[in-house]
Design an enzyme around this catalytic site. Structure first.
Site, short mmCIF file in Angstrom:
data_model
loop_
_atom_site.label_atom_id
_atom_site.label_comp_id
_atom_site.label_asym_id
_atom_site.label_seq_id
_atom_site.Cartn_x
_atom_site.Cartn_y
_atom_site.Cartn_z
N ASP A 1 -1.93 14.60 21.65
CA ASP A 1 -0.82 14.33 20.74
C ASP A 1 -1.11 14.86 19.34
O ASP A 1 -0.20 15.32 18.64
CB ASP A 1 -0.56 12.82 20.66
CG ASP A 1 0.19 12.32 21.88
OD1 ASP A 1 0.54 13.15 22.75
OD2 ASP A 1 0.43 11.10 21.98
N HIS B 1 2.93 6.19 -2.99
CA HIS B 1 3.96 6.86 -3.79
C HIS B 1 3.47 7.07 -5.23
O HIS B 1 3.69 8.14 -5.81
CB HIS B 1 5.25 6.03 -3.79
CG HIS B 1 6.07 6.17 -2.56
ND1 HIS B 1 7.02 7.16 -2.40
CD2 HIS B 1 6.09 5.46 -1.41
CE1 HIS B 1 7.59 7.05 -1.22
NE2 HIS B 1 7.04 6.02 -0.59
N ASP C 1 0.82 -1.21 0.00
CA ASP C 1 0.00 0.00 0.00
C ASP C 1 0.86 1.26 0.00
O ASP C 1 0.48 2.28 -0.56
CB ASP C 1 -0.93 0.00 1.22
CG ASP C 1 -2.11 -0.94 1.04
OD1 ASP C 1 -2.34 -1.39 -0.09
OD2 ASP C 1 -2.80 -1.23 2.04
#
Length: 270
Positions: free
Chosen positions: A152, A50, A45
């Site tokens: 976070d 990309h 994946d």
């Protein structure tokens, strides 16, 4: 048929790439990096991500198809030993093939800085995270303040990306036929000062959310696999792309829920 191959770079993927080039040449297919009709991803994946970002400027004009050389991927539905069958089907006239085009929604991410607006597309997700300290950011939905977040970070995922990082932070899985984005919290802090919903939210197409990170604080931004650290982003608008979708060439059925079952359950029931 014009094609281009993006591979993972490992030994098996490189060998399959060369094999596909030979098969494509025997069928009279043309390798074309500038304007292919179809992009073949050989890897996992991550390789497909990309490939998408390499050709996203042509996303309206081409199709993607994947061969997975590791574990079963959500975007790759062909195995290495089927490469000959795939090459033959790619060269079959459309009226004679079983080709179906699956269109998946993309997330549109807009960064506003003092210099203007930057627009990006995400196939899986966008994340915003604190670096030196916990992140503080105001979250608006459809221009109304919703909450003040501390924790976070925040993950904004597409339906096809809901099985990736979104799932790891307890977001729900969404079928890619639904045009939506999902907002999931990454380790939120809840106290008398900061209060968040505590569960993921799903926004339909034509809705949007705006994130206002605390100014002049370094944050880590990611668009799929692409990361950067910045402190100049004033606001971030996230929504379903109104006019862009990724197109996958399906030469045979590849049901989403079957992929989910195989990836996360794996047990055969009788």
């Amino acid at each position: 048929m014009k094609y281009f191959v993006v591979d993972r770079g490992d030994e098996l993927s490189l060998r399959l790439t060369e094999q596909f080039h030979r098969l494509a040449h025997s069928y009279g297919m043309e390798q074309n990096e500038e304007k292919p009709d179809i992009v073949l991803s050989i890897g996992g994946d991550g390789t497909m991500l990309h490939a998408f970002h390499r050709f996203q400027h042509l996303v309206d004009e081409l199709w993607f198809v994947g061969i997975h050389t590791g574990r079963l991927g959500f975007y790759a539905d062909w195995t290495p030993d089927e490469i000959g069958q795939l090459a033959k089907l790619m060269n079959t006239p459309l009226e004679e093939s079983n080709l179906r085009i699956a269109e998946y929604p993309l997330a549109e991410i807009q960064f506003t800085t003092a210099d203007g607006i930057e627009t990006y597309l995400a196939l899986n997700e966008f994340t915003l995270r604190g670096i030196e300290e916990t992140m503080v950011a105001q979250l608006n939905i459809n221009d109304d303040m919703f909450e003040m977040f501390r924790g976070d970070g925040i993950c904004i995922s597409t339906p096809s990306g809901s099985t990736a990082y979104n799932k790891a932070v307890n977001g729900g899985l969404i079928h890619p036929s639904l045009e939506a984005i999902q907002i999931a919290e990454i380790a939120s802090i809840n106290n008398r000062v900061y209060r968040t919903l505590g569960s993921s939210m799903i926004l339909p197409k034509h809705h949007h959310c705006d994130i206002y990170p605390r100014t002049k604080k370094n944050v880590q931004l990611s668009i799929d696999h692409l990361y950067s650290q910045r402190n100049d982003v004033l606001s971030i608008r996230c929504k379903v792309s109104p006019d862009k979708k990724i197109k996958f060439a399906r030469f045979r059925p590849f049901p989403f829920w079957s992929r989910v079952q195989k990836a996360f359950i794996g047990t055969e029931f009788h």
